[in-house]
Design a protein around this motif. Structure first.
Motif, PDB file in Angstrom:
ATOM      1  N   GLY A  11      11.424  -8.910  71.658  1.00 36.88           N
ATOM      2  CA  GLY A  11      11.842  -9.976  70.765  1.00 36.88           C
ATOM      3  C   GLY A  11      12.137 -11.258  71.527  1.00 36.88           C
ATOM      4  N   GLY A  12      12.365 -12.326  70.778  1.00 38.50           N
ATOM      5  CA  GLY A  12      12.687 -13.594  71.416  1.00 38.50           C
ATOM      6  C   GLY A  12      12.545 -14.751  70.469  1.00 38.50           C
ATOM      7  N   LEU A  13      12.541 -15.945  71.051  1.00 36.02           N
ATOM      8  CA  LEU A  13      12.414 -17.189  70.289  1.00 36.02           C
ATOM      9  C   LEU A  13      10.997 -17.718  70.452  1.00 36.02           C
ATOM     10  CD1 LEU A  13      13.649 -19.611  68.748  1.00 36.02           C
ATOM     11  CD2 LEU A  13      14.305 -20.550  70.989  1.00 36.02           C
ATOM     12  N   VAL A  14      10.375 -18.064  69.340  1.00 39.03           N
ATOM     13  CA  VAL A  14       9.004 -18.554  69.370  1.00 39.03           C
ATOM     14  C   VAL A  14       8.856 -19.646  68.311  1.00 39.03           C
ATOM     15  CG1 VAL A  14       8.173 -16.791  67.756  1.00 39.03           C
ATOM     16  CG2 VAL A  14       6.564 -17.860  69.358  1.00 39.03           C
ATOM     17  N   GLN A  15       7.967 -20.579  68.560  1.00 37.51           N
ATOM     18  CA  GLN A  15       7.711 -21.624  67.578  1.00 37.51           C
ATOM     19  C   GLN A  15       6.795 -21.111  66.476  1.00 37.51           C
ATOM     20  OE1 GLN A  15       6.201 -25.025  69.804  1.00 37.51           O
ATOM     21  NE2 GLN A  15       8.241 -25.938  69.816  1.00 37.51           N
ATOM     22  N   ALA A  16       6.908 -21.732  65.322  1.00 34.92           N
ATOM     23  CA  ALA A  16       6.027 -21.382  64.217  1.00 34.92           C
ATOM     24  C   ALA A  16       4.570 -21.498  64.654  1.00 34.92           C
ATOM     25  CB  ALA A  16       6.297 -22.282  63.025  1.00 34.92           C
ATOM     26  N   GLY A  17       3.778 -20.508  64.248  1.00 37.48           N
ATOM     27  CA  GLY A  17       2.383 -20.464  64.653  1.00 37.48           C
ATOM     28  C   GLY A  17       2.142 -19.661  65.915  1.00 37.48           C
TER      29      GLY A  17
END
Length: 125
Positions: free
Chosen positions: A9-15
């Motif tokens: 898991g983690g932080l990701v930008q849309a797209g």
């Protein structure tokens, strides 16, 4: 009995894309139907995807169909969820689950016997 541990898991930008993995310990992993669920903030846990014991049959929630892919490797006791074209509404804690005697089209949490601790996925807009 099966112990499940999620990762990826983690932080990701849309797209963007992420790949979640679930490592299982215990015997007879290959006999379990495996599923992924998620719980968005302040919402109920919801079904995402599932795969049968052999990996030949899969089932997806409409909201992720065409964007997410579930797979398993019985030789390595792992199940994965590859997520692409992520959207902010995909933000949730993602859980891996195992069902003994269930089917790959079981979508309710009560059908699953074992759960991991969850991994956070956050999609920023």
């Amino acid at each position: 009995q099966v112990q499940l541990v999620e990762s990826g898991g983690g932080l990701v930008q849309a797209g963007g894309s992420l790949r979640l993995s679930c490592a299982a310990s215990g015997r007879r992993f290959s006999t379990y139907t495996m599923g992924w669920f998620r719980q968005p903030p302040e919402k109920e846990r919801e079904f995402v995807a599932s795969i049968n014991w052999g990996g030949g049959s899969t089932y997806y929630a409409d909201s992720v169909k065409g964007r997410f892919t579930i797979s398993r490797d019985n030789g390595k006791n792992t199940v994965s969820l590859t997520m692409s074209n992520l959207k902010p509404e995909d933000t949730a804690v993602y859980y891996c689950a195992a069902s003994w005697g269930g089917t790959y089209y079981d979508t309710i949490p009560e059908k699953y016997d074992y759960w991991g601790q969850g991994t956070q996925v956050t999609v920023s807009s």
